[in-house]
Design a protein around this motif. Structure first.
Motif, PDB file in Angstrom:
ATOM      1  N   LYS A  55      31.048  -1.819 -15.105  1.00 18.10           N
ATOM      2  CA  LYS A  55      32.283  -2.338 -14.523  1.00 18.10           C
ATOM      3  C   LYS A  55      32.403  -1.766 -13.113  1.00 18.10           C
ATOM      4  CE  LYS A  55      34.345  -1.755 -19.086  1.00 18.10           C
ATOM      5  NZ  LYS A  55      35.285  -0.931 -19.880  1.00 18.10           N
ATOM      6  N   PRO A  56      32.669  -2.589 -12.122  1.00 17.26           N
ATOM      7  CA  PRO A  56      32.817  -2.064 -10.757  1.00 17.26           C
ATOM      8  C   PRO A  56      33.926  -1.016 -10.682  1.00 17.26           C
ATOM      9  CG  PRO A  56      32.657  -4.453 -10.722  1.00 17.26           C
ATOM     10  CD  PRO A  56      32.817  -4.049 -12.171  1.00 17.26           C
ATOM     11  N   ALA A  57      33.636   0.081  -9.996  1.00 19.73           N
ATOM     12  CA  ALA A  57      34.615   1.166  -9.857  1.00 19.73           C
ATOM     13  C   ALA A  57      34.492   1.765  -8.463  1.00 19.73           C
ATOM     14  CB  ALA A  57      34.373   2.239 -10.914  1.00 19.73           C
ATOM     15  N   LYS A  58      35.579   2.348  -8.001  1.00 19.91           N
ATOM     16  CA  LYS A  58      35.591   3.000  -6.693  1.00 19.91           C
ATOM     17  C   LYS A  58      35.549   4.509  -6.880  1.00 19.91           C
ATOM     18  CE  LYS A  58      37.840  -0.595  -3.960  1.00 19.91           C
ATOM     19  NZ  LYS A  58      36.587  -0.888  -3.248  1.00 19.91           N
ATOM     20  N   VAL A  59      34.672   5.159  -6.119  1.00 19.40           N
ATOM     21  CA  VAL A  59      34.577   6.618  -6.200  1.00 19.40           C
ATOM     22  C   VAL A  59      35.793   7.237  -5.524  1.00 19.40           C
ATOM     23  CG1 VAL A  59      32.066   6.562  -6.236  1.00 19.40           C
ATOM     24  CG2 VAL A  59      33.260   6.833  -4.046  1.00 19.40           C
ATOM     25  N   PHE A  60      36.035   8.499  -5.809  1.00 20.75           N
ATOM     26  CA  PHE A  60      37.121   9.227  -5.157  1.00 20.75           C
ATOM     27  C   PHE A  60      36.646   9.705  -3.790  1.00 20.75           C
ATOM     28  CE2 PHE A  60      38.109   9.753  -9.703  1.00 20.75           C
ATOM     29  CZ  PHE A  60      39.384   9.207  -9.707  1.00 20.75           C
ATOM     30  N   GLY A  61      37.388   9.347  -2.748  1.00 18.93           N
ATOM     31  CA  GLY A  61      36.981   9.699  -1.389  1.00 18.93           C
ATOM     32  C   GLY A  61      35.621   9.114  -1.089  1.00 18.93           C
ATOM     33  N   LYS A  62      34.704   9.951  -0.641  1.00 16.85           N
ATOM     34  CA  LYS A  62      33.327   9.520  -0.382  1.00 16.85           C
ATOM     35  C   LYS A  62      32.380  10.060  -1.440  1.00 16.85           C
ATOM     36  CE  LYS A  62      34.135   9.091   4.582  1.00 16.85           C
ATOM     37  NZ  LYS A  62      33.735   9.503   5.950  1.00 16.85           N
TER      38      LYS A  62
ATOM     39  N   PHE B  18      33.332  10.622 -11.617  1.00 18.48           N
ATOM     40  CA  PHE B  18      34.425   9.768 -12.076  1.00 18.48           C
ATOM     41  C   PHE B  18      34.863   8.841 -10.945  1.00 18.48           C
ATOM     42  CE2 PHE B  18      34.443  13.506 -14.702  1.00 18.48           C
ATOM     43  CZ  PHE B  18      34.724  13.023 -15.975  1.00 18.48           C
ATOM     44  N   GLY B  19      35.579   7.789 -11.325  1.00 17.02           N
ATOM     45  CA  GLY B  19      36.115   6.862 -10.337  1.00 17.02           C
ATOM     46  C   GLY B  19      37.251   6.075 -10.954  1.00 17.02           C
ATOM     47  N   ARG B  20      37.856   5.192 -10.137  1.00 16.78           N
ATOM     48  CA  ARG B  20      38.900   4.301 -10.630  1.00 16.78           C
ATOM     49  C   ARG B  20      38.301   2.901 -10.771  1.00 16.78           C
ATOM     50  NH1 ARG B  20      41.585   6.299  -5.944  1.00 16.78           N
ATOM     51  NH2 ARG B  20      42.832   8.177  -6.388  1.00 16.78           N
ATOM     52  N   LEU B  21      38.547   2.268 -11.916  1.00 19.70           N
ATOM     53  CA  LEU B  21      38.089   0.894 -12.089  1.00 19.70           C
ATOM     54  C   LEU B  21      38.710   0.009 -11.018  1.00 19.70           C
ATOM     55  CD1 LEU B  21      38.194   0.244 -15.952  1.00 19.70           C
ATOM     56  CD2 LEU B  21      36.204   0.729 -14.511  1.00 19.70           C
ATOM     57  N   GLU B  22      37.931  -0.922 -10.487  1.00 21.49           N
ATOM     58  CA  GLU B  22      38.436  -1.833  -9.449  1.00 21.49           C
ATOM     59  C   GLU B  22      39.645  -2.597  -9.975  1.00 21.49           C
ATOM     60  OE1 GLU B  22      35.736  -4.455  -7.546  1.00 21.49           O
ATOM     61  OE2 GLU B  22      34.693  -2.863  -6.479  1.00 21.49           O
ATOM     62  N   GLY B  23      40.692  -2.668  -9.157  1.00 27.44           N
ATOM     63  CA  GLY B  23      41.910  -3.369  -9.545  1.00 27.44           C
ATOM     64  C   GLY B  23      42.763  -2.606 -10.531  1.00 27.44           C
ATOM     65  N   SER B  24      42.479  -1.312 -10.687  1.00 30.12           N
ATOM     66  CA  SER B  24      43.198  -0.501 -11.664  1.00 30.12           C
ATOM     67  C   SER B  24      43.255   0.947 -11.182  1.00 30.12           C
ATOM     68  CB  SER B  24      42.483  -0.569 -13.012  1.00 30.12           C
ATOM     69  OG  SER B  24      42.928   0.434 -13.893  1.00 30.12           O
ATOM     70  N   ASP B  25      44.188   1.698 -11.742  1.00 30.88           N
ATOM     71  CA  ASP B  25      44.246   3.139 -11.472  1.00 30.88           C
ATOM     72  C   ASP B  25      43.584   3.930 -12.599  1.00 30.88           C
ATOM     73  OD1 ASP B  25      45.415   3.166  -8.973  1.00 30.88           O
ATOM     74  OD2 ASP B  25      47.470   3.236  -9.746  1.00 30.88           O
ATOM     75  N   GLU B  26      42.947   3.235 -13.549  1.00 29.40           N
ATOM     76  CA  GLU B  26      42.360   3.945 -14.684  1.00 29.40           C
ATOM     77  C   GLU B  26      41.176   4.793 -14.230  1.00 29.40           C
ATOM     78  OE1 GLU B  26      40.563   3.243 -19.191  1.00 29.40           O
ATOM     79  OE2 GLU B  26      40.817   1.528 -17.859  1.00 29.40           O
ATOM     80  N   VAL B  27      41.196   6.068 -14.585  1.00 27.43           N
ATOM     81  CA  VAL B  27      40.114   6.991 -14.266  1.00 27.43           C
ATOM     82  C   VAL B  27      39.064   6.908 -15.368  1.00 27.43           C
ATOM     83  CG1 VAL B  27      39.483   9.410 -13.926  1.00 27.43           C
ATOM     84  CG2 VAL B  27      41.654   8.542 -13.014  1.00 27.43           C
ATOM     85  N   VAL B  28      37.801   6.670 -14.964  1.00 25.71           N
ATOM     86  CA  VAL B  28      36.724   6.514 -15.943  1.00 25.71           C
ATOM     87  C   VAL B  28      35.493   7.309 -15.511  1.00 25.71           C
ATOM     88  CG1 VAL B  28      37.504   4.210 -16.627  1.00 25.71           C
ATOM     89  CG2 VAL B  28      35.770   4.436 -14.840  1.00 25.71           C
ATOM     90  N   LEU B  29      34.667   7.632 -16.486  1.00 28.96           N
ATOM     91  CA  LEU B  29      33.371   8.244 -16.202  1.00 28.96           C
ATOM     92  C   LEU B  29      32.454   7.187 -15.599  1.00 28.96           C
ATOM     93  CD1 LEU B  29      31.386  10.690 -16.599  1.00 28.96           C
ATOM     94  CD2 LEU B  29      30.753   9.609 -18.773  1.00 28.96           C
ATOM     95  N   ILE B  30      31.774   7.542 -14.493  1.00 28.28           N
ATOM     96  CA  ILE B  30      30.848   6.600 -13.851  1.00 28.28           C
ATOM     97  C   ILE B  30      29.475   7.263 -13.708  1.00 28.28           C
ATOM     98  CG2 ILE B  30      32.710   5.406 -12.633  1.00 28.28           C
ATOM     99  CD1 ILE B  30      31.830   6.898 -10.070  1.00 28.28           C
TER     100      ILE B  30
ATOM    101  N   ASP C 143      33.952   7.113 -29.299  1.00 25.68           N
ATOM    102  CA  ASP C 143      35.023   8.120 -29.269  1.00 25.68           C
ATOM    103  C   ASP C 143      36.198   7.700 -28.397  1.00 25.68           C
ATOM    104  OD1 ASP C 143      33.608   9.783 -30.949  1.00 25.68           O
ATOM    105  OD2 ASP C 143      32.775  11.026 -29.354  1.00 25.68           O
ATOM    106  N   LYS C 144      36.147   6.442 -27.905  1.00 23.96           N
ATOM    107  CA  LYS C 144      37.221   5.887 -27.061  1.00 23.96           C
ATOM    108  C   LYS C 144      37.422   6.678 -25.767  1.00 23.96           C
ATOM    109  CE  LYS C 144      39.769   3.513 -30.755  1.00 23.96           C
ATOM    110  NZ  LYS C 144      38.500   3.020 -31.239  1.00 23.96           N
ATOM    111  N   ILE C 145      36.340   7.210 -25.225  1.00 23.19           N
ATOM    112  CA  ILE C 145      36.371   7.869 -23.916  1.00 23.19           C
ATOM    113  C   ILE C 145      36.109   6.796 -22.857  1.00 23.19           C
ATOM    114  CG2 ILE C 145      35.190   9.510 -22.410  1.00 23.19           C
ATOM    115  CD1 ILE C 145      34.584  11.165 -24.948  1.00 23.19           C
ATOM    116  N   PRO C 146      36.978   6.640 -21.843  1.00 23.71           N
ATOM    117  CA  PRO C 146      36.838   5.544 -20.881  1.00 23.71           C
ATOM    118  C   PRO C 146      35.672   5.740 -19.912  1.00 23.71           C
ATOM    119  CG  PRO C 146      38.653   6.974 -20.245  1.00 23.71           C
ATOM    120  CD  PRO C 146      38.174   7.464 -21.581  1.00 23.71           C
ATOM    121  N   THR C 147      34.827   4.717 -19.785  1.00 26.62           N
ATOM    122  CA  THR C 147      33.678   4.751 -18.873  1.00 26.62           C
ATOM    123  C   THR C 147      33.515   3.389 -18.210  1.00 26.62           C
ATOM    124  OG1 THR C 147      31.906   3.921 -20.323  1.00 26.62           O
ATOM    125  CG2 THR C 147      32.550   6.238 -20.601  1.00 26.62           C
ATOM    126  N   HIS C 148      32.571   3.307 -17.279  1.00 22.47           N
ATOM    127  CA  HIS C 148      32.289   2.033 -16.617  1.00 22.47           C
ATOM    128  C   HIS C 148      31.146   1.281 -17.294  1.00 22.47           C
ATOM    129  CE1 HIS C 148      28.854   3.558 -13.754  1.00 22.47           C
ATOM    130  NE2 HIS C 148      28.728   4.025 -14.973  1.00 22.47           N
TER     131      HIS C 148
END
Length: 227
Positions: A85-92, A186-198, A66-71
């Protein structure tokens, strides 16, 4: 394979420049009773790790179609390893709950105004991952003020939450099941501002019923993907 983070129900491992989740058989609960809303490991259930990754694989691949962005990249169910795909969580850590029907903590907070089973029409709420403070609710203004989210990310996460939750709700409904609520991350993919499901998408993240009968996570996984 090197373990770089040990979590309650899964670890993060790395090997040859790739990142994986390793799903454990530990589940959250209290006094030996499983509870997806608890913040501590309550017991170990044989087969729960395999059930979690099997169900996560099934839904992540639906989201991909369905082209929904995930890690998510791929999963080895038998070895309980999911490449991500490595991603950073929002805050803690930020959890997002989508509620189709009132139950659990919603009733504990708003029981003067709602009763168990009331329709909530995909109501979305955000909570901070903070065991010490019992995962407090937080609104958009505070998330931006505290630097946890950037402007516009709240609406994007809310939109994704509703889309993802509807995909799962519809899949379960076709099987004669009803999802009351689901918890996503959710989080941001490492090296990107893309928000993805994690994180994961499994029975331990949702409350599902068949009529008035609550379906336990392991049984739910069997109903969705088999043993």
């Amino acid at each position: 394979m090197k373990t770089i983070y040990e979590g309650k129900t899964k670890d993060i491992r790395q090997e040859d420049g790739k990142t994986y989740f390793y799903f454990k058989d530990d589940v959250t609960g209290k006094d030996g009773v499983f509870d997806p809303g608890e913040n501590q490991v309550g017991l170990s259930i044989e087969g729960s790790g395999r059930a979690c990754i099997a169900m996560s694989k099934y839904f992540f691949e639906k989201f991909e179609a369905d082209k929904i962005p995930t890690h998510y990249i791929s999963a080895d169910v038998d070895n309980r390893l999911m490449e991500i795909k490595p991603a950073k969580v929002f805050g803690k850590g930020l959890e997002v709950i989508c509620r189709f029907k009132a139950t659990g903590s919603f009733i504990r907070r708003y029981g003067k105004y709602a009763k168990d089973g009331d329709d909530l029409n995909r109501y979305v709420e955000f909570t901070l991952k903070d065991d010490e403070r019992q995962d407090p609710l937080i609104n958009e203004d505070a998330l931006v003020l505290l630097g946890i989210l950037k402007e516009g990310e709240y609406d994007r996460i809310k939109e994704l939450t509703r889309s993802i939750s509807q995909v799962i709700y519809d899949d379960l409904k076709a099987r004669g099941l009803e999802m009351y609520d689901i918890k996503l991350e959710f989080g941001r993919l490492e090296g990107s501002d893309e928000v993805v499901l994690i994180d994961e998408v499994s029975g331990g993240n949702m409350r599902v019923y068949k009529g008035d009968e609550y379906i336990e996570p392991l049984r739910l996984s069997e109903m969705i993907v088999g043993k």
